[in-house]
Design a protein around this motif. Structure first.
Motif, PDB file in Angstrom:
ATOM      1  N   ALA A  47       0.826  -1.212   0.000  1.00 34.35           N
ATOM      2  CA  ALA A  47       0.000   0.000   0.000  1.00 34.35           C
ATOM      3  C   ALA A  47       0.859   1.260   0.000  1.00 34.35           C
ATOM      4  CB  ALA A  47      -0.924  -0.011   1.220  1.00 34.35           C
ATOM      5  N   LYS A  84       0.890   4.239  -2.923  1.00 31.04           N
ATOM      6  CA  LYS A  84       0.353   5.563  -2.587  1.00 31.04           C
ATOM      7  C   LYS A  84       1.401   6.661  -2.474  1.00 31.04           C
ATOM      8  CE  LYS A  84      -3.591   3.588  -0.089  1.00 31.04           C
ATOM      9  NZ  LYS A  84      -4.219   3.403   1.248  1.00 31.04           N
ATOM     10  N   ASN A  85       2.627   6.280  -2.104  1.00 35.47           N
ATOM     11  CA  ASN A  85       3.665   7.288  -1.859  1.00 35.47           C
ATOM     12  C   ASN A  85       4.183   7.883  -3.169  1.00 35.47           C
ATOM     13  OD1 ASN A  85       6.121   8.657  -1.140  1.00 35.47           O
ATOM     14  ND2 ASN A  85       6.129   7.487   0.767  1.00 35.47           N
ATOM     15  N   GLU A  86       4.152   9.196  -3.282  1.00 32.72           N
ATOM     16  CA  GLU A  86       4.570   9.870  -4.505  1.00 32.72           C
ATOM     17  C   GLU A  86       6.059   9.708  -4.796  1.00 32.72           C
ATOM     18  OE1 GLU A  86       3.374  13.910  -4.239  1.00 32.72           O
ATOM     19  OE2 GLU A  86       1.218  13.466  -4.400  1.00 32.72           O
ATOM     20  N   LYS A 106       2.210   2.173  -9.684  1.00 33.39           N
ATOM     21  CA  LYS A 106       0.800   2.584  -9.643  1.00 33.39           C
ATOM     22  C   LYS A 106      -0.112   1.463  -9.177  1.00 33.39           C
ATOM     23  CE  LYS A 106       1.503   5.824 -13.480  1.00 33.39           C
ATOM     24  NZ  LYS A 106       2.933   5.518 -13.626  1.00 33.39           N
ATOM     25  N   ASN A 154      -8.148  -1.233  -4.337  1.00 31.02           N
ATOM     26  CA  ASN A 154      -7.172  -0.179  -4.032  1.00 31.02           C
ATOM     27  C   ASN A 154      -5.877  -0.309  -4.828  1.00 31.02           C
ATOM     28  OD1 ASN A 154      -8.906   0.966  -2.036  1.00 31.02           O
ATOM     29  ND2 ASN A 154      -8.229  -0.618  -0.585  1.00 31.02           N
TER      30      ASN A 154
END
Length: 444
Positions: free
Chosen positions: A397, A401-403, A409, A423
């Motif tokens: 996860a 989610k972390n840029e 992705k 998700n």
């Protein structure tokens, strides 16, 4: 009993190519190289010249007078006058070339001559392959062969190709398996994990319908590998090579599966084992999973060479190396959760290698962030997590989610699940791992 193998179609296409070159089939011993090559030869040629350099020492001087085709053929017929060489109808098979690697120097001459097809085969144990490659570069093709994968196992069990391909359809269309499908494939998968893909092991299983004798066969194969170290690893510390090979199961049983030399012996240092891992990799009896410096594309060149995990390229051989209590739990209770999920992880590594996928993992220093494997599509880096339980996938996860991880992705999770998606994480049963490369092609 001949088992259909993936090399069968490759060999047919090789022969149909009018520009085909002499072929070298590489791989560990006892994975079925010779059987597959001879099966192909009998199906496609009217005349077969088969030379086994391990069994027939009289042929080990056939290039002593030169490497041209006429001289080689003359010396072969001197050693065995009954052999015939019919132009455009003959395949010459040089087997066990690790016993006589100089034969590879003739491949250029055979390619230029063009009258005879040539296939060389040998376990990488003892082969000075760098020498072979340099002597025939540009005039040969290579094929890397492994023990049977899960798809070949399903073929051996009588499953049709369209049935096997339906597994890919479920993955691509994101359609869960029915309870019947899931139950059948999970049972077959567990059998395959315990057996591995060595043809002799599978043959006994198919003939008897039981695991009877499989453990003894697997243990003998591992002993044969160790014996080959003693035979072929000239100029190396053979004891250290064998120690590395034997240590893999215990290293995978650790919570931190990174390979550590001090786990072989208390005061061992990596410099003392220089070349041992490379030798075993060249032999085809272990595979290496490299730690990424950072989870980003491209994968090649983005690895810390000092950090890696080692796996057996046949999970059945790994299972046979476990302690007796684990053996009992596996074979009687089908409990692959032993050894902290190492067996599931090894199976996925094995499946990826047999598809030609590279092995990469990531562990962030001073952090709990880590991921078992990484694969890629055309534009994405995709972390793959192998779950031995139903805990949440925190690292997966975070990576999505972390840029900071802009190439990521989506993620893939393999475990005791059905097909699903949530998700950005796609879940698949373990047995789907063998279709990963085909599945990723649909992402492009």
């Amino acid at each position: 009993m001949y088992f259909k193998r993936k090399i069968d179609e490759f060999l047919i296409q090789w022969k149909l190519d009018p520009a085909h070159k002499p072929l070298i089939v590489k791989g560990a011993r006892q994975i079925g190289k010779t059987e597959s090559i001879l099966h192909f030869a009998h199906e496609n040629y009217s005349n077969i010249v088969y030379i086994n350099f391990a069994l027939e020492k009289k042929y080990r001087a056939i290039v002593s007078d030169g490497y041209d085709v006429e001289t080689v053929i003359k010396n072969i017929t001197l050693a065995n006058p009954s052999l015939r060489f019919l132009e455009n109808e003959t395949i010459i098979i040089f087997d066990e070339i690790q016993e006589y690697p100089d034969i590879a120097t003739t491949l250029k001459a055979f390619k230029i001559d063009g009258r005879y097809d040539v296939i060389c085969s040998g376990s990488m144990l003892g082969i000075n392959y760098k020498k072979i490659h340099s002597n025939s570069v540009g005039y040969k093709s290579d094929y890397e062969m492994y023990s049977m994968d899960f798809e070949e196992f399903l073929w051996a069990k009588g499953y049709r190709e369209e049935q096997v391909r339906s597994i890919l359809d479920h993955m691509v269309e994101n359609v869960p398996f029915s309870e019947t499908e899931l139950s059948v494939y999970k049972s077959l998968f567990l059998d395959y994990c315990v057996l591995g893909g060595m043809p002799d092991v599978i043959k006994g299983y198919i003939e008897t319908g039981t695991f009877s004798g499989s453990l003894e066969t697997q243990r003998q194969i591992r002993l044969d590998y160790e014996e080959d170290v003693r035979k072929y690893a000239e100029g190396w510390d053979q004891t250290k090579i064998i120690r590395v090979y034997r240590s893999v199961p215990a290293q995978l049983a650790k919570e931190n599966k990174k390979f550590q030399f001090n786990k072989i012996s208390k005061n061992a240092r990596s410099r003392e084992y220089t070349g041992c891992i490379e030798w075993l990799m060249d032999a085809g009896v272990i595979v290496e999973c490299n730690c990424l410096l950072f989870p980003e594309l491209p994968l090649k060149g983005n690895a810390d060479e000092s950090k890696y995990k080692l796996y057996y390229p046949d999970t059945g051989l790994l299972v046979s190396a476990l302690d007796e209590e684990a053996q009992e739990d596996l074979r009687v209770n089908k409990n692959l959760g032993v050894y902290k999920g190492a067996l599931y992880e090894n199976f996925v590594a094995e499946a990826f290698v047999k598809q030609g996928l590279g092995l990469y993992y990531f562990k962030k220093e001073n952090s709990t962030l880590e991921e078992d494997f990484f694969v890629r599509s055309k534009n994405e880096l995709i972390p793959v997590e192998v779950k031995s339980n139903h805990d949440r996938s925190k690292s997966l996860a975070i990576l999505i989610k972390n840029e900071n991880y802009s190439d990521i992705k989506h993620g893939i999770k393999l475990g005791d699940f059905n097909v699903g998606q949530s998700n950005g994480i796609y879940t698949f049963p373990y047995f789907c791992a063998f279709m990963m490369k085909e599945y990723l092609r649909t992402w492009d």
